[in-house]
Write a protein that holds these residues in place. Sequence first.
Motif, PDB file in Angstrom:
ATOM      1  N   ASN A 139       0.809  -1.226   0.000  1.00 47.20           N
ATOM      2  CA  ASN A 139       0.000   0.000   0.000  1.00 47.20           C
ATOM      3  C   ASN A 139       0.838   1.271   0.000  1.00 47.20           C
ATOM      4  O   ASN A 139       0.274   2.364   0.061  1.00 47.20           O
ATOM      5  N   PHE A 140       2.164   1.135  -0.032  1.00 45.88           N
ATOM      6  CA  PHE A 140       3.015   2.323   0.052  1.00 45.88           C
ATOM      7  C   PHE A 140       3.175   2.944  -1.331  1.00 45.88           C
ATOM      8  O   PHE A 140       3.568   2.296  -2.290  1.00 45.88           O
ATOM      9  N   ASP A 141       2.867   4.234  -1.420  1.00 43.67           N
ATOM     10  CA  ASP A 141       2.911   4.981  -2.678  1.00 43.67           C
ATOM     11  C   ASP A 141       4.231   5.757  -2.760  1.00 43.67           C
ATOM     12  O   ASP A 141       4.390   6.798  -2.129  1.00 43.67           O
ATOM     13  N   LEU A 142       5.173   5.241  -3.540  1.00 45.53           N
ATOM     14  CA  LEU A 142       6.464   5.904  -3.678  1.00 45.53           C
ATOM     15  C   LEU A 142       6.367   7.181  -4.508  1.00 45.53           C
ATOM     16  O   LEU A 142       7.131   8.125  -4.305  1.00 45.53           O
ATOM     17  N   GLY A 189      -5.942   1.223   0.991  1.00 47.77           N
ATOM     18  CA  GLY A 189      -5.626   2.596   0.614  1.00 47.77           C
ATOM     19  C   GLY A 189      -4.144   2.756   0.333  1.00 47.77           C
ATOM     20  O   GLY A 189      -3.327   1.883   0.632  1.00 47.77           O
ATOM     21  N   SER A 190      -3.790   3.886  -0.257  1.00 46.29           N
ATOM     22  CA  SER A 190      -2.394   4.181  -0.574  1.00 46.29           C
ATOM     23  C   SER A 190      -1.825   5.151   0.453  1.00 46.29           C
ATOM     24  O   SER A 190      -2.463   6.152   0.789  1.00 46.29           O
ATOM     25  N   ILE A 191      -0.620   4.864   0.922  1.00 48.17           N
ATOM     26  CA  ILE A 191       0.069   5.725   1.878  1.00 48.17           C
ATOM     27  C   ILE A 191       1.252   6.385   1.188  1.00 48.17           C
ATOM     28  O   ILE A 191       2.109   5.720   0.596  1.00 48.17           O
ATOM     29  N   SER A 192       1.297   7.707   1.225  1.00 45.94           N
ATOM     30  CA  SER A 192       2.493   8.440   0.812  1.00 45.94           C
ATOM     31  C   SER A 192       3.049   9.162   2.025  1.00 45.94           C
ATOM     32  O   SER A 192       2.339   9.380   3.008  1.00 45.94           O
ATOM     33  N   ALA A 193       4.328   9.528   1.984  1.00 41.68           N
ATOM     34  CA  ALA A 193       4.985  10.000   3.195  1.00 41.68           C
ATOM     35  C   ALA A 193       5.941  11.152   2.920  1.00 41.68           C
ATOM     36  O   ALA A 193       6.502  11.285   1.824  1.00 41.68           O
ATOM     37  N   TYR A 194       6.132  11.955   3.959  1.00 43.86           N
ATOM     38  CA  TYR A 194       7.100  13.055   3.945  1.00 43.86           C
ATOM     39  C   TYR A 194       7.574  13.264   5.375  1.00 43.86           C
ATOM     40  O   TYR A 194       6.802  13.105   6.327  1.00 43.86           O
ATOM     41  N   ASN A 195       8.843  13.612   5.538  1.00 45.36           N
ATOM     42  CA  ASN A 195       9.431  13.767   6.870  1.00 45.36           C
ATOM     43  C   ASN A 195       9.853  15.218   7.119  1.00 45.36           C
ATOM     44  O   ASN A 195      11.037  15.546   7.062  1.00 45.36           O
ATOM     45  N   PRO A 196       8.921  16.112   7.390  1.00 49.66           N
ATOM     46  CA  PRO A 196       9.246  17.536   7.528  1.00 49.66           C
ATOM     47  C   PRO A 196      10.154  17.851   8.706  1.00 49.66           C
ATOM     48  O   PRO A 196      10.854  18.865   8.699  1.00 49.66           O
ATOM     49  N   PHE A 197      10.182  16.997   9.733  1.00 53.11           N
ATOM     50  CA  PHE A 197      10.980  17.275  10.919  1.00 53.11           C
ATOM     51  C   PHE A 197      12.469  17.273  10.616  1.00 53.11           C
ATOM     52  O   PHE A 197      13.244  17.988  11.240  1.00 53.11           O
TER      53      PHE A 197
END
Length: 567
Positions: A139-142, A189-197
């Motif tokens: 489910n991970f959306d690259l 569902g699809s999970i997309s990610a971002y690491n703002p910290f």
Amino acid sequence: MRFIFVTLSAAILLTNCHDKAFQALTLSKDKDTDGIDGGGGDPNRPPNPGEIVNAKCDTVQLLGTLGFDDPYASCMWNIINRGQAIKKLPNDTYYDIQGTSGADFNISSYALEKYSGKGINIHVSDDSFDATHPDLKANFDLTHSKDCRSHGMPPYDPDADVFHGVMVSGIIAAVGKNGLGTTGIAYQGSISAYNPFACRNFIFAADVPGVDIWNGSYGTLTCDAHFQEDQIIFESFEAGATKNNVLYVKAAGNDRNVTSRCKLGYGDANRDPTNTLPYVMPVAALDNNGQVTSYSSPGANLFVAAPAGYGGRSESPGICTILRNGEYTCSMNGTSAASPNIAGLSALIKEANPRLGYLDIMHILALSARPVQESQTTKNNIKKTFNINSKEYINYSKNSAGYQHSFNAGFGLPDGDNAVKIAESYSNFLPKLERYSEVYNVVVPESSSEVIDIPPRTCVSKIIQINNSFQVFTNRLSVSANGPISDFIISVSMPDGVEYQLVRDSFIQGSSYAHSQKFKSYAPFATNAQGNWEVEICNNNLTEMGQFSSARMELWGYRNLGSLRSK
């Protein structure tokens, strides 16, 4: 196993600060298929690395009739709560805490039979992620993921202590019906990610093309006493909401009982400036009895509440989800866990009717929400009366449109089955939010350099008259003061005669400000703004003079009074 404590100068991850020890659980192929291997021994400490004991959830496979063969599915009281307990040792009652049947999302008899979040992209802004986890990889959306340090995909930090983003992602969209570990609510569902910290850059986090739902399980914490929204971040959220129809789901905060942080009071969910934006939906936390947790930040800006628990304390288990390296935990908690629960449910709602915009989903969540009650612990932490003429604090207000709003849980716990049914037939799609053309001055000094004195144990009030019909979605009061805001209670009476509170002295203590702060409320949701509004500011200090320089009220909503349905 290390005790994990995370504090960032710009933001904090909102796992309940009382429970920073996460228990890593790995499925043992040698044990029962519904077993969990974790730590044992003294129930008041986390397990040692490599310590293995037999532990399991309730033996009844509660989701089995829906085809969920995930071994931990029966532990997931957030999805279906029949009072089941999570057990560790035969004689260990630390996790053996039964909940209240029905204190869940109620999605097992209809919503999960028809929907899985398929085709919906949920973006998680957090610390670090694991796109290779066997229970998330599919489910991970690259494509829509980004590492702010290298612009590579996905954001991954092998040295991260918490892997908070992994746990949040698993609650939303861990793969279901695959015979592994746990399941997410939007399990396809699809999970997309971002690491703002990692880069202190929240702009990409707020406006990501191709995303339907955004989850932020963090809280802004600035130590310079200037709790003001960053205009660039505000514009980024506004663009995501108005141009891309992104639903912004945000953790309310875990600071109900925190009276000092960075030498400032920090307790009300409105103290996080992101939570005051009209496009952001703050979420409170509930335990497995359906009661507000003792850590969940209160506030007039709370929209709904969701399961979270305590994650190892005796009151309630946490939420079962994934950890890095193929591991699992049932200790995820805090409003960090409540927010992704709502994000996952929102994905099912969106799948039921893909034409829904973010405002429509919020409307449906409010329509389906069930009021919840504070726990006795929470009640004991609240002052019952003012020092001024024994005035009462207002926990609940029910407006003329039929919406009951709580200072501790917003509109309450959404009913998932009801929500998706409303979504299926929903056709009155909401347009872009309008801002009422006038901003009303509540306190108007003679000049910008003057302040208005409010003597101890005294209230001042002003009537604001709104002449035109306008259906309110949310309102916000911008306050400028010299002196301790912690001593003030600000209440608002709406044209329908219902009173609610924006600010409580019992939750903002030890603070002194000479700047503007914003307080948002959903109590007037769906009501007609036309008529007289009374704003009352009370100084609850016994000896000190209170000083205000200004207070200005803003309204967002619609000129068409039929836009929002009555409840």
